[in-house]
Design a protein around this motif. Structure first.
Motif, PDB file in Angstrom:
ATOM      1  N   ALA A  41      38.533 126.608  30.060  1.00  0.00           N
ATOM      2  CA  ALA A  41      37.108 126.291  30.213  1.00  0.00           C
ATOM      3  C   ALA A  41      36.232 127.519  29.979  1.00  0.00           C
ATOM      4  N   ASP A  42      35.168 127.322  29.232  1.00  0.00           N
ATOM      5  CA  ASP A  42      34.155 128.355  29.041  1.00  0.00           C
ATOM      6  C   ASP A  42      33.037 128.217  30.058  1.00  0.00           C
ATOM      7  N   VAL A  43      32.978 127.088  30.731  1.00  0.00           N
ATOM      8  CA  VAL A  43      32.023 126.866  31.813  1.00  0.00           C
ATOM      9  C   VAL A  43      32.568 125.742  32.691  1.00  0.00           C
ATOM     10  N   VAL A  44      32.342 125.873  33.993  1.00  0.00           N
ATOM     11  CA  VAL A  44      32.654 124.804  34.944  1.00  0.00           C
ATOM     12  C   VAL A  44      31.330 124.257  35.450  1.00  0.00           C
ATOM     13  N   ILE A  45      31.134 122.950  35.335  1.00  0.00           N
ATOM     14  CA  ILE A  45      29.882 122.325  35.747  1.00  0.00           C
ATOM     15  C   ILE A  45      30.105 121.587  37.057  1.00  0.00           C
ATOM     16  N   LEU A  46      29.215 121.839  38.015  1.00  0.00           N
ATOM     17  CA  LEU A  46      29.340 121.290  39.358  1.00  0.00           C
ATOM     18  C   LEU A  46      28.018 120.691  39.805  1.00  0.00           C
ATOM     19  N   GLY A  47      28.095 119.644  40.617  1.00  0.00           N
ATOM     20  CA  GLY A  47      26.917 119.211  41.348  1.00  0.00           C
ATOM     21  C   GLY A  47      26.714 120.167  42.505  1.00  0.00           C
ATOM     22  N   PRO A  48      25.525 120.228  43.087  1.00  0.00           N
ATOM     23  CA  PRO A  48      25.266 121.191  44.158  1.00  0.00           C
ATOM     24  C   PRO A  48      25.946 120.844  45.466  1.00  0.00           C
ATOM     25  N   GLY A  64      29.700 121.203  20.277  1.00  0.00           N
ATOM     26  CA  GLY A  64      30.903 120.712  19.620  1.00  0.00           C
ATOM     27  C   GLY A  64      32.152 121.055  20.404  1.00  0.00           C
ATOM     28  N   ALA A  65      32.022 121.070  21.737  1.00  0.00           N
ATOM     29  CA  ALA A  65      33.130 121.473  22.603  1.00  0.00           C
ATOM     30  C   ALA A  65      33.906 120.268  23.103  1.00  0.00           C
ATOM     31  N   SER A  66      35.148 120.506  23.495  1.00  0.00           N
ATOM     32  CA  SER A  66      35.921 119.456  24.156  1.00  0.00           C
ATOM     33  C   SER A  66      35.440 119.327  25.604  1.00  0.00           C
ATOM     34  N   LEU A  67      35.495 118.114  26.129  1.00  0.00           N
ATOM     35  CA  LEU A  67      34.965 117.842  27.460  1.00  0.00           C
ATOM     36  C   LEU A  67      36.084 117.315  28.349  1.00  0.00           C
ATOM     37  N   HIS A  68      36.191 117.918  29.539  1.00  0.00           N
ATOM     38  CA  HIS A  68      37.250 117.572  30.478  1.00  0.00           C
ATOM     39  C   HIS A  68      36.646 117.234  31.841  1.00  0.00           C
ATOM     40  N   LEU A  69      37.162 116.196  32.473  1.00  0.00           N
ATOM     41  CA  LEU A  69      36.758 115.810  33.822  1.00  0.00           C
ATOM     42  C   LEU A  69      37.915 116.019  34.778  1.00  0.00           C
ATOM     43  N   VAL A  70      37.589 116.450  35.986  1.00  0.00           N
ATOM     44  CA  VAL A  70      38.619 116.580  37.016  1.00  0.00           C
ATOM     45  C   VAL A  70      38.059 116.106  38.353  1.00  0.00           C
ATOM     46  N   HIS A  71      38.893 115.416  39.098  1.00  0.00           N
ATOM     47  CA  HIS A  71      38.575 115.011  40.462  1.00  0.00           C
ATOM     48  C   HIS A  71      39.750 115.394  41.344  1.00  0.00           C
ATOM     49  N   VAL A  72      39.447 116.059  42.460  1.00  0.00           N
ATOM     50  CA  VAL A  72      40.497 116.460  43.396  1.00  0.00           C
ATOM     51  C   VAL A  72      40.514 115.465  44.538  1.00  0.00           C
ATOM     52  N   ALA A  73      41.680 114.832  44.747  1.00  0.00           N
ATOM     53  CA  ALA A  73      41.816 113.783  45.759  1.00  0.00           C
ATOM     54  C   ALA A  73      42.772 114.228  46.854  1.00  0.00           C
ATOM     55  N   ASP A  74      42.511 113.743  48.070  1.00  0.00           N
ATOM     56  CA  ASP A  74      43.395 114.034  49.199  1.00  0.00           C
ATOM     57  C   ASP A  74      44.680 113.217  49.134  1.00  0.00           C
ATOM     58  N   ALA A  75      44.614 112.077  48.470  1.00  0.00           N
ATOM     59  CA  ALA A  75      45.758 111.176  48.376  1.00  0.00           C
ATOM     60  C   ALA A  75      45.750 110.554  46.990  1.00  0.00           C
ATOM     61  N   PRO A  76      46.888 109.997  46.562  1.00  0.00           N
ATOM     62  CA  PRO A  76      46.932 109.350  45.241  1.00  0.00           C
ATOM     63  C   PRO A  76      45.845 108.292  45.086  1.00  0.00           C
ATOM     64  N   LEU A  92      28.595 136.408  20.972  1.00  0.00           N
ATOM     65  CA  LEU A  92      27.746 135.406  21.575  1.00  0.00           C
ATOM     66  C   LEU A  92      28.570 134.186  21.969  1.00  0.00           C
ATOM     67  N   LEU A  93      27.992 133.433  22.856  1.00  0.00           N
ATOM     68  CA  LEU A  93      28.683 132.302  23.460  1.00  0.00           C
ATOM     69  C   LEU A  93      29.272 131.356  22.408  1.00  0.00           C
ATOM     70  N   THR A  94      30.539 131.032  22.597  1.00  0.00           N
ATOM     71  CA  THR A  94      31.172 129.971  21.827  1.00  0.00           C
ATOM     72  C   THR A  94      31.769 129.003  22.835  1.00  0.00           C
ATOM     73  N   LEU A  95      31.090 127.908  23.066  1.00  0.00           N
ATOM     74  CA  LEU A  95      31.591 126.923  24.014  1.00  0.00           C
ATOM     75  C   LEU A  95      32.604 126.035  23.307  1.00  0.00           C
ATOM     76  N   LYS A  96      33.842 126.195  23.672  1.00  0.00           N
ATOM     77  CA  LYS A  96      34.889 125.367  23.096  1.00  0.00           C
ATOM     78  C   LYS A  96      35.427 124.345  24.083  1.00  0.00           C
ATOM     79  N   SER A  97      35.289 124.649  25.374  1.00  0.00           N
ATOM     80  CA  SER A  97      35.863 123.778  26.397  1.00  0.00           C
ATOM     81  C   SER A  97      34.941 123.735  27.611  1.00  0.00           C
ATOM     82  N   VAL A  98      34.542 122.527  28.008  1.00  0.00           N
ATOM     83  CA  VAL A  98      33.645 122.319  29.149  1.00  0.00           C
ATOM     84  C   VAL A  98      34.381 121.491  30.193  1.00  0.00           C
TER      85      VAL A  98
END
Length: 278
Positions: free
Chosen positions: A91-98, A34-46, A3-9
């Motif tokens: 990541a055990d799941v990637v969360i996205l806006g629509p 109780g998972a670790s949470l990570h944010l990412v943003h992809v940019a065209d420039a620094p 069963l699902l074990t979310l360790k990284s989001v």
């Protein structure tokens, strides 16, 4: 099946048009699991101070959430960079806006999100609205294919792991068909029984089979999701759609109109669960 074990989001977000639903959902999901949470943003420039801005944005939207494990601003092709980051943090799941880059149509799943779904190593949660936790009502749309079997297993895993504490979740296995005869009823029941057998413990989930008669699977699935006030809708990503979309024709139609958070399950996700079966 374990069963699902979310360790990284991992949640992918823009700096200027961040989805509060995605960020709040990520915060609640990580807290509950109780998972670790990570944010990412992809940019065209620094982006000067970009990582600090990400952390500040997160604190504004989810002030009561635990701290972030990481917040990164990276370059490159958005979909490729996000999938690479998902692999990097396990990541055990990637969360996205629509709405991601590459779309100008209201309700469309952006081209970046669709590309991520096609290549992601894990399920992708598209947050048209905020995910309500714990999960009480989950719908898994199945078409009796191998991929649909995987979707049902993943949905069962989520429903069991994220159910109300001390309570049960309800999972509806929905198959839409123009011919809801006895043979189809039998095959759906057998699919549900196989999912139960694969799970270590499905006793905390009430699984119900349901046949939706008709020739419009997406429309019937959306209708039931709305009428049942589903907390989560799970569908697979294979089907008759252009390869560039990453989605099947039914899942693409559902993504445009879903009234609740949508868990898109790529083949890699259910294959991984099958490989972990014990």
């Amino acid at each position: 099946m374990r069963l699902l074990t979310l360790k990284s989001v991992l949640v992918a977000t823009d700096l200027d048009e961040a989805s509060p639903f995605a960020l709040r959902t990520a915060a609640r999901l990580a807290t509950l699991a109780g998972a670790s949470l990570h944010l990412v943003h992809v940019a065209d420039a620094p982006v000067p101070g970009g990582e600090s801005r990400l952390r500040e944005l997160f604190r504004e939207i989810a002030p009561d959430a635990p701290g972030l494990e990481s917040a990164r601003v990276v370059g490159g092709v958005p979909a490729e960079a996000i999938v690479e980051q998902a692999a990097r943090v396990g990541a055990d799941v990637v969360i996205l806006g629509p709405h991601r880059r590459g779309t100008g149509q209201t309700g469309e799943l952006g081209s970046t999100a669709a590309s991520i779904v096609r290549t992601a190593p894990c399920p992708c949660l598209v947050t048209a609205t905020e995910l309500l936790l714990p999960l009480e009502r989950v719908i898994a749309a199945i078409d009796l294919s191998e991929a649909a079997s995987g979707v049902l297993s993943v949905a069962l895993s989520w429903a069991s792991a994220l159910r109300p504490r001390g309570g049960k979740a309800r999972l509806t296995a929905l198959h839409v068909t123009p011919d809801p005869g006895e043979d189809t009823v039998r095959r759906v029941r057998e699919e549900v029984e196989r999912a139960r057998a694969r799970a270590r413990d499905a006793s905390f989930v009430e699984i119900h089979e349901r046949l939706g008669p008709g020739s419009d699977p997406a429309g019937e699935i959306l209708r039931l999701a709305a009428s049942d006030s589903a907390d989560l809708l799970a569908v697979g990503t294979r089907g008759a759609a252009p390869p560039s979309s990453g989605l099947g024709s039914v899942s693409a139609a559902i993504a445009r109109e879903t009234p609740c958070p949508l868990l898109l399950v790529p083949p890699a996700a259910w294959m991984a669960q099958d490989a972990a079966r014990v």
